[in-house]
Design a protein around this motif. Structure first.
Motif, PDB file in Angstrom:
ATOM      1  N   ILE A 193       1.338   2.373  -3.365  1.00 51.91           N
ATOM      2  CA  ILE A 193       0.271   3.044  -3.943  1.00 51.91           C
ATOM      3  C   ILE A 193       0.213   4.584  -3.331  1.00 51.91           C
ATOM      4  O   ILE A 193      -0.430   5.407  -4.108  1.00 51.91           O
ATOM      5  N   ARG A 207      -9.864  -0.183   1.308  1.00 52.62           N
ATOM      6  CA  ARG A 207      -9.710  -1.349   2.048  1.00 52.62           C
ATOM      7  C   ARG A 207     -10.742  -1.935   2.943  1.00 52.62           C
ATOM      8  O   ARG A 207     -11.415  -3.010   2.933  1.00 52.62           O
ATOM      9  N   PHE A 248      -7.566   3.048  -8.431  1.00 58.72           N
ATOM     10  CA  PHE A 248      -6.417   3.345  -8.346  1.00 58.72           C
ATOM     11  C   PHE A 248      -5.856   3.819  -9.959  1.00 58.72           C
ATOM     12  O   PHE A 248      -6.098   3.064 -10.943  1.00 58.72           O
ATOM     13  N   GLU A 254       0.838  -1.141   0.206  1.00 55.08           N
ATOM     14  CA  GLU A 254      -0.117   0.014  -0.028  1.00 55.08           C
ATOM     15  C   GLU A 254       0.904   1.328   0.156  1.00 55.08           C
ATOM     16  O   GLU A 254       0.473   2.278  -0.637  1.00 55.08           O
ATOM     17  N   HIS A 291      -1.508   8.312  -4.109  1.00 59.70           N
ATOM     18  CA  HIS A 291      -3.060   8.284  -3.418  1.00 59.70           C
ATOM     19  C   HIS A 291      -2.771   8.530  -2.144  1.00 59.70           C
ATOM     20  O   HIS A 291      -1.802   8.088  -1.188  1.00 59.70           O
ATOM     21  N   ILE A 342      -6.870   5.115   0.586  1.00 57.66           N
ATOM     22  CA  ILE A 342      -6.510   3.803   0.215  1.00 57.66           C
ATOM     23  C   ILE A 342      -7.092   2.665   1.555  1.00 57.66           C
ATOM     24  O   ILE A 342      -7.753   1.838   1.115  1.00 57.66           O
TER      25      ILE A 342
END
Ligand SMILES: [Zn+2]
Length: 339
Positions: A59, A72, A172, A56, A63, A68
């Motif tokens: 990412i 999730r 994403f 993560e 982001h 995120i």
């Protein structure tokens, strides 16, 4: 061509999307990936591989960590839901007023999403993570010089996703993840040839001079995503001049599209990047149900050949394209011209 697959896309299959208040069948469905893979296998010359799962943190390079976490946790909550609790969440109210506050789930749905086409299901986070993983793996292959051209075959698409909002079927932003990674090694150009404006990359890199964002798309006065993609959006600060929007009108055919594509390629050449990221949409095809353009299948090979002339290490990400009979041949032709 080396093709990186999203191994987790299939279970992300929304029950519909909300258009003008009605739940209609999803254009963005699992069969899209299947028909593209079949077309590439039939064409031959492609290898398919699955990526390692990315972190993560990787990412979070583009982001918002809170976004995120929201994706999730919401997906996990939906998987835990029992009884009559819906297995899907759509936003219904979006932020308003001078100081919007989002305290609970119903507010967060609108806080982290900008339309009614992009619901969250129990499998959405894993599918989005799979797409990010495929994209970042492609970026690593190109960064290491292991591969010069890589195609990321993934859905849901990514190019509408913003720093902290999903939208346009996207969660994403794959192209932006790749561009951010490659920007550590040199200048990067993103050339978006989906029929819809690449709003996500534009906004993520709007103030940066090391990443050029170019998008060739339908006039947002009449086409999604409506609120951005105009010609006078050219970047700001260090990014001034590093954002180019080339607008085309409904009904655009080869005669109108070709000069716009050449202008986009010229903008990339002038920028002299070390890498190219290419968000590709087959929704410019004449048979696409939502694009409104009139490009025939054989023209996609010409498009690929024109991009090849740039001679740049390139990661191509699969974005839109919603006619299941033509999207496979479109990308197969494009990659044939490109290789
Ligand atoms: Zn599109």
């Amino acid at each position: 061509m080396r093709v990186i697959l999203n191994p987790k896309h299939e279970a992300h299959a929304p029950p519909g999307e909300i258009e003008n208040g009605l739940l209609i069948p999803c254009y963005e469905c699992p069969a899209r990936l299947t028909v593209i893979r079949t077309a590439l296998e039939t064409a031959g010359g492609h290898t398919f591989e699955e990526p390692p799962v990315c972190s993560e943190d990787a990412i979070a390079t583009i982001h918002d960590p809170a976004y995120i976490t929201y994706l999730r946790e919401t997906a996990a909550e939906i998987r835990r839901a029992r009884g009559s609790t819906p297995k899907v969440q759509f936003p219904t109210v979006f932020p308003y007023g001078p100081n919007p506050r989002a305290g609970g789930n119903r507010a967060l749905r609108g806080r982290f999403c900008f339309d009614t086409y992009t619901p969250i299901l129990g499998a959405t986070f894993a599918a989005a993570l799979g797409g990010a993983s495929a994209s970042l793996h492609a970026a690593e292959l190109v960064a290491a010089g292991t591969a010069r051209q890589v195609y990321v075959l993934t859905r849901p698409p990514g190019h509408h996703a913003e720093r902290d909002r999903c939208g346009g079927y996207c969660y994403f932003n794959h192209a932006a993840l790749v561009a951010e990674r490659l920007s550590k090694l040199g200048r990067v150009a993103i050339l978006d040839i989906d029929v819809h404006h690449g709003n996500g990359a534009q906004h993520l890199f709007y103030e940066r001079g090391d990443v050029l964002t170019v998008s060739v798309h339908g006039d947002p006065a009449g086409l999604y995503p409506f609120f951005s993609g105009y010609a006078d959006e050219t970047g700001t600060g260090a990014g001034l001049g590093a954002n180019v929007n080339l607008l085309l009108q409904p009904g655009t055919g080869v005669k109108e599209y070709r000069p716009a594509l050449f202008a986009a390629l010229d903008a990339v050449r002038t920028f002299a990047p070390a890498f190219l990221v290419l968000p590709f949409g087959a929704d410019t095809h004449e048979a696409d149900p939502i694009g409104g353009f009139k490009l025939p299948t054989p023209f996609f090979r010409e498009m690929g050949a024109a991009v090849r002339e740039l001679g740049l290490p390139t990661v191509t990400t699969q974005e839109g394209g919603y006619n299941l009979d033509v999207i496979g041949p479109c990308i197969a032709e494009f990659l044939k011209g490109f290789e």
